[in-house]
Design a protein around this motif. Structure first.
Motif, short mmCIF file in Angstrom:
data_model
loop_
_atom_site.label_atom_id
_atom_site.label_comp_id
_atom_site.label_asym_id
_atom_site.label_seq_id
_atom_site.Cartn_x
_atom_site.Cartn_y
_atom_site.Cartn_z
N LEU A 258 0.82 -1.20 0.00
CA LEU A 258 0.00 0.00 0.00
C LEU A 258 0.86 1.25 0.00
N LEU A 259 0.27 2.35 -0.40
CA LEU A 259 0.89 3.66 -0.27
C LEU A 259 0.61 4.20 1.13
N GLY A 260 1.42 5.15 1.55
CA GLY A 260 1.19 5.76 2.85
C GLY A 260 -0.19 6.37 2.97
N SER A 261 -0.65 6.97 1.87
CA SER A 261 -1.98 7.59 1.87
C SER A 261 -3.09 6.56 2.04
N GLN A 262 -2.81 5.31 1.67
CA GLN A 262 -3.79 4.24 1.83
C GLN A 262 -3.67 3.56 3.19
N HIS A 263 -2.45 3.54 3.73
CA HIS A 263 -2.18 2.76 4.91
C HIS A 263 -2.39 3.52 6.22
N ASN A 264 -2.25 4.85 6.20
CA ASN A 264 -2.41 5.62 7.43
C ASN A 264 -3.81 5.45 8.02
N ASP A 265 -3.89 5.40 9.36
CA ASP A 265 -5.17 5.27 10.06
C ASP A 265 -5.65 6.65 10.52
N PRO A 266 -6.67 7.23 9.85
CA PRO A 266 -7.14 8.57 10.22
C PRO A 266 -7.79 8.55 11.61
N PHE A 267 -7.52 9.59 12.40
CA PHE A 267 -8.17 9.71 13.71
C PHE A 267 -9.54 10.35 13.54
N VAL A 268 -10.49 9.84 14.31
CA VAL A 268 -11.86 10.36 14.28
C VAL A 268 -12.40 10.46 15.70
N ASN A 269 -13.43 11.28 15.86
CA ASN A 269 -14.10 11.43 17.16
C ASN A 269 -15.36 10.59 17.13
N ASN A 279 -7.72 0.29 10.86
CA ASN A 279 -6.85 -0.27 11.89
C ASN A 279 -5.69 -1.04 11.26
N PHE A 280 -5.05 -0.42 10.29
CA PHE A 280 -3.87 -1.06 9.68
C PHE A 280 -2.74 -1.20 10.71
N SER A 281 -2.75 -0.36 11.75
CA SER A 281 -1.72 -0.42 12.78
C SER A 281 -1.89 -1.64 13.69
N GLY A 282 -3.06 -2.26 13.64
CA GLY A 282 -3.30 -3.44 14.48
C GLY A 282 -3.41 -3.12 15.95
N GLY A 283 -3.82 -1.89 16.27
CA GLY A 283 -4.05 -1.53 17.67
C GLY A 283 -2.82 -1.03 18.40
N VAL A 284 -1.70 -0.90 17.70
CA VAL A 284 -0.46 -0.44 18.33
C VAL A 284 0.20 0.62 17.45
N GLN A 285 0.51 1.77 18.03
CA GLN A 285 1.22 2.83 17.31
C GLN A 285 2.36 3.35 18.18
N GLY A 286 3.56 3.42 17.61
CA GLY A 286 4.71 3.86 18.38
C GLY A 286 5.06 2.90 19.50
N GLY A 287 4.64 1.65 19.37
CA GLY A 287 4.92 0.66 20.39
C GLY A 287 3.93 0.66 21.54
N ILE A 288 2.90 1.51 21.47
CA ILE A 288 1.94 1.69 22.56
C ILE A 288 0.53 1.43 22.05
N SER A 289 -0.27 0.74 22.85
CA SER A 289 -1.65 0.44 22.44
C SER A 289 -2.43 1.74 22.29
N ASN A 290 -3.28 1.79 21.24
CA ASN A 290 -4.03 3.02 20.95
C ASN A 290 -5.52 2.88 21.23
N GLY A 291 -5.93 1.79 21.85
CA GLY A 291 -7.33 1.60 22.20
C GLY A 291 -8.14 0.83 21.18
N MET A 292 -7.58 0.60 20.01
CA MET A 292 -8.24 -0.21 18.99
C MET A 292 -7.94 -1.68 19.23
N PRO A 293 -8.73 -2.59 18.66
CA PRO A 293 -8.44 -4.02 18.82
C PRO A 293 -7.04 -4.36 18.31
N ILE A 294 -6.31 -5.15 19.08
CA ILE A 294 -4.99 -5.60 18.67
C ILE A 294 -5.17 -6.88 17.86
N ILE A 295 -4.74 -6.85 16.62
CA ILE A 295 -4.92 -7.99 15.71
C ILE A 295 -3.57 -8.43 15.18
#
Length: 359
Positions: A258-269, A279-295
């Motif tokens: 994928l391209l970065g524009s396709q792979h980035n996970d946009p933040f929403v309220n 959730n391309f990050s799989g629930g972890v960003q920067g080595g820290i859980s972001n509250g999304m399901p970890i897959i």
């Protein structure tokens, strides 16, 4: 032998051999006051035990766990919890020939070269038999996490060989996974997987595949930013499981297409909470859980023990042939599911308690 302990605050030490008198483990760091008995641990062990269906090894082990220490009146005391599982169905004579040669793709050669001695019966310490205490320890961690946060961990068989399911992992429940012996929640695909495993078993061969796992309700903040990234510790735990050969989280290797524009996970309220739209990050960003399901997914190789003639060398380096005896899994995937879940629970529980220590 080093390398028998996992975790920093919630620590688990594994001990024992495949054909020894017993296998077991010690859990340190479990908070006091948790209601705990053998009945909390046994269901997970029943899912991992051998002999549970015709597509796994027929070794007959009840895998009854006993808690030797760390509880009083059915509650944890905050002291080390010692677990023991007695081996009942050893057939060490099935392995007598192995003392004279090195089995292909086993730990025989590397153990002999490193330590100058090895336990021939069942592979000793290198056997997947020693994962039973890990599953018991994982059940303790899972109970802690469920009570503290409602964290739920669900693993399932995603593929066997080239047979795969595209089921949405977020929709899978434990009931779905346990609906068939191969532990694939897609009933139609499960039938094909079972037939494939039966086929390779009759041929004296083996097959590999992938276990997918989802960790629901993990709070934000678990994991460290550099060497103890949450996904790094998950990877270490998963790759320590016997026969595992690969780990990926979120988009994994497919994300490279994928391209970065396709792979980035946009933040929403979402109702006042910050989430990600994907959730391309799989629930972890920067080595820290972001509250999304970890897959994540774990790849398992075909079982190394097969009932066919194979080329190898003896302990003196002379060419020879070898045909395995004994009882072995033609595919480790069905029994690997509870092991993957247990390892995930141990890692998540450790990072939770590490975070508590900072606060």
């Amino acid at each position: 032998m080093a390398g028998d302990t996992l975790g920093q605050v919630f620590r688990f030490t594994n001990w024992g051999e495949s054909h020894g008198k017993a296998i077991g483990g010690v859990v340190e760091g479990c908070p006091a006051g948790l209601e705990l008995s053998e009945s909390d641990l046994q269901p997970a062990l029943d899912r991992r035990r051998p002999g549970q269906s015709k597509i796994v090894t027929q070794r007959k082990e009840a895998d009854q766990v006993e808690i030797l220490s760390g509880t009083v009146d059915g509650k944890t005391t905050g002291t080390p919890i010692s677990l023991i599982i007695h081996n009942k169905d050893q057939r060490s004579k099935d392995y007598s020939e192995m003392a004279k040669l090195y089995r292909p793709s086993h730990a025989d050669f590397t153990y002999q070269q490193k330590y100058g001695i090895r336990d021939v019966a069942g592979g000793g310490r290198s056997s997947a038999r020693v994962t039973a205490p890990t599953v018991a320890a994982g059940a303790i961690a899972q109970k802690l996490l469920l009570q503290a946060f409602g964290i739920n961990i669900v693993g399932f068989v995603k593929s066997v060989g080239d047979i795969s399911t595209n089921i949405d992992p977020l929709t899978v429940s434990l009931k779905d996974v346990e609906a068939n012996p191969v532990r694939c929640p897609d009933a139609d695909v499960a039938e094909k997987m079972i037939k494939r495993i039966e086929q390779v078993r009759k041929q004296g061969d083996s097959t590999g595949g992938i276990v997918e796992c989802v960790i629901h309700q993990v709070p934000i903040g678990f994991g460290e930013p550099i060497f103890d990234k949450l996904e790094a510790d998950l990877a270490k735990a998963m790759l320590s499981i016997n026969a595992s050969k690969g780990f990926e989280i979120g988009s994994g290797f497919e994300g490279t297409q994928l391209l970065g524009s396709q792979h980035n996970d946009p933040f929403v309220n979402q109702s006042g909470e910050v989430k990600t739209a994907s959730n391309f990050s799989g629930g972890v960003q920067g080595g820290i859980s972001n509250g999304m399901p970890i897959i994540f997914r774990v790849a398992f190789k075909p079982t190394a023990t097969i009932i066919q003639d194979q080329s190898t060398v003896d302990v003196e380096g002379n060419p020879t042939t070898f045909k395995a005896k004994g009882r072995h899994d033609p595919c480790v995937l069905p029994r690997a599911v509870p092991i993957v879940e247990a390892m995930a629970a141990l890692v998540i529980c450790d990072h939770w308690l590490r975070m508590k220590a900072y606060l």
